[in-house]
Design a protein around this motif. Structure first.
Motif, PDB file in Angstrom:
ATOM      1  N   ARG B 147       0.838  -1.211   0.000  1.00  0.00           N
ATOM      2  CA  ARG B 147       0.000   0.000   0.000  1.00  0.00           C
ATOM      3  C   ARG B 147       0.867   1.251   0.000  1.00  0.00           C
ATOM      4  NH1 ARG B 147      -3.588  -0.126   4.845  1.00  0.00           N
ATOM      5  NH2 ARG B 147      -2.847  -2.208   5.341  1.00  0.00           N
ATOM      6  N   LEU B 148       1.980   1.186   0.740  1.00  0.00           N
ATOM      7  CA  LEU B 148       2.864   2.355   0.820  1.00  0.00           C
ATOM      8  C   LEU B 148       3.618   2.598  -0.476  1.00  0.00           C
ATOM      9  CD1 LEU B 148       4.443   1.924   4.376  1.00  0.00           C
ATOM     10  CD2 LEU B 148       2.653   3.516   3.683  1.00  0.00           C
ATOM     11  N   PHE B 149       4.174   1.524  -1.048  1.00  0.00           N
ATOM     12  CA  PHE B 149       5.117   1.732  -2.152  1.00  0.00           C
ATOM     13  C   PHE B 149       4.555   1.429  -3.531  1.00  0.00           C
ATOM     14  CE2 PHE B 149       7.696   1.019   1.664  1.00  0.00           C
ATOM     15  CZ  PHE B 149       8.241   2.295   1.734  1.00  0.00           C
ATOM     16  N   VAL B 150       3.408   0.799  -3.600  1.00  0.00           N
ATOM     17  CA  VAL B 150       2.789   0.590  -4.912  1.00  0.00           C
ATOM     18  C   VAL B 150       1.577   1.509  -5.061  1.00  0.00           C
ATOM     19  CG1 VAL B 150       1.776  -1.076  -6.509  1.00  0.00           C
ATOM     20  CG2 VAL B 150       3.598  -1.794  -4.966  1.00  0.00           C
ATOM     21  N   TRP B 151       0.721   1.484  -4.079  1.00  0.00           N
ATOM     22  CA  TRP B 151      -0.457   2.357  -4.130  1.00  0.00           C
ATOM     23  C   TRP B 151      -0.121   3.815  -3.838  1.00  0.00           C
ATOM     24  CZ3 TRP B 151      -5.601   0.112  -1.845  1.00  0.00           C
ATOM     25  CH2 TRP B 151      -5.946  -1.047  -2.557  1.00  0.00           C
ATOM     26  N   GLY B 152       0.952   4.011  -3.052  1.00  0.00           N
ATOM     27  CA  GLY B 152       1.346   5.386  -2.722  1.00  0.00           C
ATOM     28  C   GLY B 152       0.613   5.958  -1.531  1.00  0.00           C
ATOM     29  N   ILE B 155      -0.496   7.324   4.704  1.00  0.00           N
ATOM     30  CA  ILE B 155      -0.815   7.056   6.111  1.00  0.00           C
ATOM     31  C   ILE B 155      -1.114   5.558   6.239  1.00  0.00           C
ATOM     32  CG2 ILE B 155      -2.378   7.527   8.053  1.00  0.00           C
ATOM     33  CD1 ILE B 155      -3.031  10.207   6.707  1.00  0.00           C
ATOM     34  N   VAL B 156      -0.567   4.960   7.284  1.00  0.00           N
ATOM     35  CA  VAL B 156      -0.850   3.548   7.491  1.00  0.00           C
ATOM     36  C   VAL B 156      -1.023   3.296   8.996  1.00  0.00           C
ATOM     37  CG1 VAL B 156       1.576   2.807   7.593  1.00  0.00           C
ATOM     38  CG2 VAL B 156      -0.152   1.241   6.731  1.00  0.00           C
ATOM     39  N   TYR B 157      -1.940   2.410   9.326  1.00  0.00           N
ATOM     40  CA  TYR B 157      -2.201   2.096  10.742  1.00  0.00           C
ATOM     41  C   TYR B 157      -1.688   0.694  11.067  1.00  0.00           C
ATOM     42  CZ  TYR B 157      -5.248   6.166  10.636  1.00  0.00           C
ATOM     43  OH  TYR B 157      -5.725   7.437  10.512  1.00  0.00           O
ATOM     44  N   VAL B 158      -0.933   0.635  12.155  1.00  0.00           N
ATOM     45  CA  VAL B 158      -0.398  -0.662  12.603  1.00  0.00           C
ATOM     46  C   VAL B 158      -0.414  -0.696  14.129  1.00  0.00           C
ATOM     47  CG1 VAL B 158       1.140  -1.045  10.614  1.00  0.00           C
ATOM     48  CG2 VAL B 158       1.983   0.231  12.575  1.00  0.00           C
ATOM     49  N   ILE B 163       5.314   0.089  14.990  1.00  0.00           N
ATOM     50  CA  ILE B 163       5.685   1.398  14.418  1.00  0.00           C
ATOM     51  C   ILE B 163       7.202   1.550  14.260  1.00  0.00           C
ATOM     52  CG2 ILE B 163       5.658   3.910  14.806  1.00  0.00           C
ATOM     53  CD1 ILE B 163       2.857   3.603  15.946  1.00  0.00           C
ATOM     54  N   GLU B 164       7.934   1.302  15.345  1.00  0.00           N
ATOM     55  CA  GLU B 164       9.375   1.553  15.276  1.00  0.00           C
ATOM     56  C   GLU B 164      10.113   0.636  14.293  1.00  0.00           C
ATOM     57  OE1 GLU B 164      11.366   1.899  19.069  1.00  0.00           O
ATOM     58  OE2 GLU B 164      13.299   1.842  18.013  1.00  0.00           O
ATOM     59  N   PRO B 165       9.921  -0.698  14.386  1.00  0.00           N
ATOM     60  CA  PRO B 165      10.640  -1.533  13.400  1.00  0.00           C
ATOM     61  C   PRO B 165      10.218  -1.255  11.954  1.00  0.00           C
ATOM     62  CG  PRO B 165       9.181  -2.890  14.762  1.00  0.00           C
ATOM     63  CD  PRO B 165       9.231  -1.540  15.382  1.00  0.00           C
ATOM     64  N   LEU B 166       8.949  -0.905  11.744  1.00  0.00           N
ATOM     65  CA  LEU B 166       8.497  -0.597  10.380  1.00  0.00           C
ATOM     66  C   LEU B 166       9.123   0.710   9.899  1.00  0.00           C
ATOM     67  CD1 LEU B 166       6.729  -1.181   7.924  1.00  0.00           C
ATOM     68  CD2 LEU B 166       4.809  -0.093   9.098  1.00  0.00           C
ATOM     69  N   ASP B 175      12.069   9.934   0.801  1.00  0.00           N
ATOM     70  CA  ASP B 175      10.743  10.488   1.136  1.00  0.00           C
ATOM     71  C   ASP B 175       9.944   9.632   2.115  1.00  0.00           C
ATOM     72  OD1 ASP B 175      11.185  12.663  -0.443  1.00  0.00           O
ATOM     73  OD2 ASP B 175      10.204  11.817  -2.216  1.00  0.00           O
ATOM     74  N   SER B 176      10.571   8.598   2.682  1.00  0.00           N
ATOM     75  CA  SER B 176       9.809   7.750   3.612  1.00  0.00           C
ATOM     76  C   SER B 176       9.426   8.523   4.869  1.00  0.00           C
ATOM     77  CB  SER B 176      10.604   6.502   3.972  1.00  0.00           C
ATOM     78  OG  SER B 176      11.751   6.862   4.686  1.00  0.00           O
ATOM     79  N   GLU B 177      10.169   9.602   5.153  1.00  0.00           N
ATOM     80  CA  GLU B 177       9.845  10.386   6.358  1.00  0.00           C
ATOM     81  C   GLU B 177       8.483  11.078   6.218  1.00  0.00           C
ATOM     82  OE1 GLU B 177      12.350  11.005   4.322  1.00  0.00           O
ATOM     83  OE2 GLU B 177      12.037  13.031   3.548  1.00  0.00           O
ATOM     84  N   LYS B 178       8.003  11.180   4.975  1.00  0.00           N
ATOM     85  CA  LYS B 178       6.693  11.813   4.764  1.00  0.00           C
ATOM     86  C   LYS B 178       5.529  10.854   5.059  1.00  0.00           C
ATOM     87  CE  LYS B 178       8.459  14.885   1.202  1.00  0.00           C
ATOM     88  NZ  LYS B 178       8.667  14.986  -0.241  1.00  0.00           N
ATOM     89  N   ILE B 179       5.894   9.583   5.228  1.00  0.00           N
ATOM     90  CA  ILE B 179       4.851   8.578   5.502  1.00  0.00           C
ATOM     91  C   ILE B 179       4.498   8.615   6.994  1.00  0.00           C
ATOM     92  CG2 ILE B 179       4.393   6.090   5.618  1.00  0.00           C
ATOM     93  CD1 ILE B 179       6.205   5.828   3.102  1.00  0.00           C
ATOM     94  N   GLU B 180       3.215   8.653   7.278  1.00  0.00           N
ATOM     95  CA  GLU B 180       2.774   8.654   8.681  1.00  0.00           C
ATOM     96  C   GLU B 180       2.403   7.233   9.089  1.00  0.00           C
ATOM     97  OE1 GLU B 180       0.447  11.874  10.453  1.00  0.00           O
ATOM     98  OE2 GLU B 180       0.199  12.569   8.378  1.00  0.00           O
ATOM     99  N   ILE B 181       3.087   6.740  10.109  1.00  0.00           N
ATOM    100  CA  ILE B 181       2.756   5.402  10.623  1.00  0.00           C
ATOM    101  C   ILE B 181       2.075   5.609  11.976  1.00  0.00           C
ATOM    102  CG2 ILE B 181       3.644   3.111  11.199  1.00  0.00           C
ATOM    103  CD1 ILE B 181       6.088   3.720   9.443  1.00  0.00           C
ATOM    104  N   LEU B 182       0.803   5.321  12.016  1.00  0.00           N
ATOM    105  CA  LEU B 182       0.021   5.622  13.216  1.00  0.00           C
ATOM    106  C   LEU B 182      -0.482   4.350  13.897  1.00  0.00           C
ATOM    107  CD1 LEU B 182      -2.133   8.471  11.625  1.00  0.00           C
ATOM    108  CD2 LEU B 182      -0.022   8.736  12.937  1.00  0.00           C
ATOM    109  N   THR B 183      -0.791   4.495  15.171  1.00  0.00           N
ATOM    110  CA  THR B 183      -1.313   3.353  15.926  1.00  0.00           C
ATOM    111  C   THR B 183      -2.788   3.127  15.581  1.00  0.00           C
ATOM    112  OG1 THR B 183       0.155   3.963  17.719  1.00  0.00           O
ATOM    113  CG2 THR B 183      -1.575   2.378  18.241  1.00  0.00           C
ATOM    114  N   GLY B 184      -3.094   1.903  15.270  1.00  0.00           N
ATOM    115  CA  GLY B 184      -4.485   1.596  14.947  1.00  0.00           C
ATOM    116  C   GLY B 184      -4.602   0.168  14.470  1.00  0.00           C
ATOM    117  N   PRO B 185      -5.833  -0.302  14.390  1.00  0.00           N
ATOM    118  CA  PRO B 185      -6.002  -1.686  13.931  1.00  0.00           C
ATOM    119  C   PRO B 185      -5.593  -1.836  12.470  1.00  0.00           C
ATOM    120  CG  PRO B 185      -8.120  -0.578  14.125  1.00  0.00           C
ATOM    121  CD  PRO B 185      -7.097   0.375  14.633  1.00  0.00           C
TER     122      PRO B 185
END
Lengths: 177, 277
Positions: B147-152, B155-158, B163-166, B175-185
């Motif tokens: 979803r991050l690298f093909v769909w673009g 924001i992703v919930y995990v 969060i940290e290992p991802l 540009d990976s710093e622009k990706i928001e990795i948030l807590t969620g199901p």
């Protein structure tokens, strides 16, 4: 305006991209490994060429060598400090040219890294003799992308060859002088 | 560019795992190191960033006796076969170094001396994948990466622990710093490309973290580069038959569907010609 396809091939790290970057005037020290193919467009005296800078890395070779086809000029680059890169011109790259139907393309051989030259002249000459039997060899030139040595000469030779090819094409089409 | 602290790969001849310390070449040069196996030598070329540029193999000479060629480093004779025609190449394993002889028509030669590589022993450690797998399946991780690298997706919930290992796993990708990795199901979407990422995760599963980061970045960059290449080829107006060759070659890899998806996303105005089988 018709543009001619010129390809740069040779093992990874021999300096294909560095030669092109040196010609453009960019810092060759910052060059990193090419992924796949990069394209550069150049025009001189009304002749337009598109240079295809191929990755030399093994894992990309299968994909990129398909684009050798249709090249009017092939620039085969090797590293003057690394003999295996010279031998790979006959053992791998020349075979690819023939396999991809570019056996009659004009071939310009460039020995790069002249500032670090290790391979004796007579050895290079013998290998080039073998290469001449396999491809349509035209010129051999030694360069140093790092020092800027003979970089313009490479592209002058390319454009000179393009002029000759263009003239032949025009004559065939009945539009020449 | 940060250099890896070790390089691991399979020997192209005997498929034995080789793990060595990388070296840095001077700008504009390559630095070679060699690993001696039984009947062959593996030569690895590093660039100024300590990245591997090529891996070649040379047969080890088993000949003994004198010749007029000596190792430039230690002076030992490099025996050559009688009546050599064409090109002859052989490696001679000496103490601390390897001499590689290149001979043309049995007469013209050059010898290169290559230092032996410093091999390292493997230390098993818990890596990003092992950490992530404690909280979500690898299948779910592959879905997220797709979803991050093909769909673009930006924001992703995990789950919190992922969060940290991802974040670290993708940290080398531009540009990976622009990706928001948030807590969620986590929501499974079965994104196109999931299978590709799952296959790649399995290949990298037991590698150390620095190598995973480097290789994962390289995988993603290659996908983008292939997409750029395809777009450039269409713009260059190459013939359909040439384009077909490229697409067929791409189909032989496991990247075809993903590359097409990326092209559609990155170049929405580009019209991909229909290439018939």
């Amino acid at each position: 305006m018709k543009s001619y396809k010129v390809i740069f091939i040779g093992d990874s790290g021999v300096g294909k991209t560095s030669i092109i970057r040196a010609f453009i005037g960019e810092d060759v020290r910052k060059t990193t490994s090419t992924i796949g193919v990069d394209f550069y467009h150049f025009t001189k005296d009304g002749e337009k060429i598109v240079v295809w800078d191929f990755a030399g890395q093994e894992w990309f070779k299968d994909i990129v060598t398909n684009f050798i086809k249709g090249a009017i000029i092939v620039v085969m680059v090797f590293d003057l400090s690394k003999t295996s890169t010279l031998l790979n011109l006959i053992n791998y790259w020349a075979l690819q040219l023939v396999k991809q139907g570019a056996g009659r393309s004009f071939v310009l051989v460039v020995g790069n890294k002249a500032d670090k030259k290790q391979i004796p002249d007579n050895f290079i000459q013998r290998v080039l003799d073998i290469l001449k039997e396999k491809v349509n060899f035209r010129f051999y030139i030694e360069t140093s992308a790092l020092m800027g040595k003979n970089i313009s000469a490479v592209f002058n030779n390319i454009f000179d060859l393009v002029k000759v090819i263009d003239m032949v094409v025009r004559k065939k089409l009945g539009g020449g002088e | 560019m940060k250099m890896l602290d070790r390089i691991r790969f399979l020997c192209p001849i005997c498929h034995e795992t080789i793990e060595i310390l990388p070296v840095k070449a001077k700008p504009g040069e390559l630095k070679s190191v060699a690993i001696a196996h039984k009947d062959h030598v593996v030569v690895v070329d590093f660039d100024q960033n300590g990245a591997v540029r090529s891996i070649n193999t040379v047969k080890v000479s088993k000949l003994e006796g004198k010749s007029n060629i000596k190792c430039p480093r230690c002076g030992r004779y490099l025996a050559i076969p009688e009546n050599v025609s064409g090109v002859y190449q052989a490696a001679y394993v000496h103490e601390g170094h390897i001499a590689v002889l290149f001979l043309v028509h049995g007469q013209y030669y050059t010898v290169e001396v290559i230092e032996k590589a410093r091999e390292v022993k493997r230390v098993k450690e818990k890596n990003f994948f092992h950490e992530i797998e404690e909280h979500i399946s690898l299948d779910a991780l592959a879905d997220v990466l797709s979803r991050l690298f093909v769909w673009g997706d930006k924001i992703v919930y995990v789950p919190k622990e992922v969060i940290e290992p991802l974040r670290n796993l993708i940290s080398k990708i531009p540009d990976s710093e622009k990706i928001e990795i948030l807590t969620g199901p986590i929501k499974l979407e079965n994104a196109p490309g999931k299978d590709y990422f799952l296959q790649e995760i399995k290949k990298l599963y037991n590698m150390p973290n620095d190598e995973i980061m480097y290789r994962f970045k390289s995988r993603v960059e290659t996908l983008y580069k292939l997409a750029d290449l395809l777009a450039a080829l269409v713009r260059l107006n190459i013939s359909k038959s040439d384009l077909k060759v490229f697409l067929d070659e791409l189909k032989n890899t496991n990247r075809y569907d993903i590359v097409i998806e990326i092209v559609k996303r990155k170049y929405p105005k580009l019209i991909l010609p229909i290439v018939e089988n």
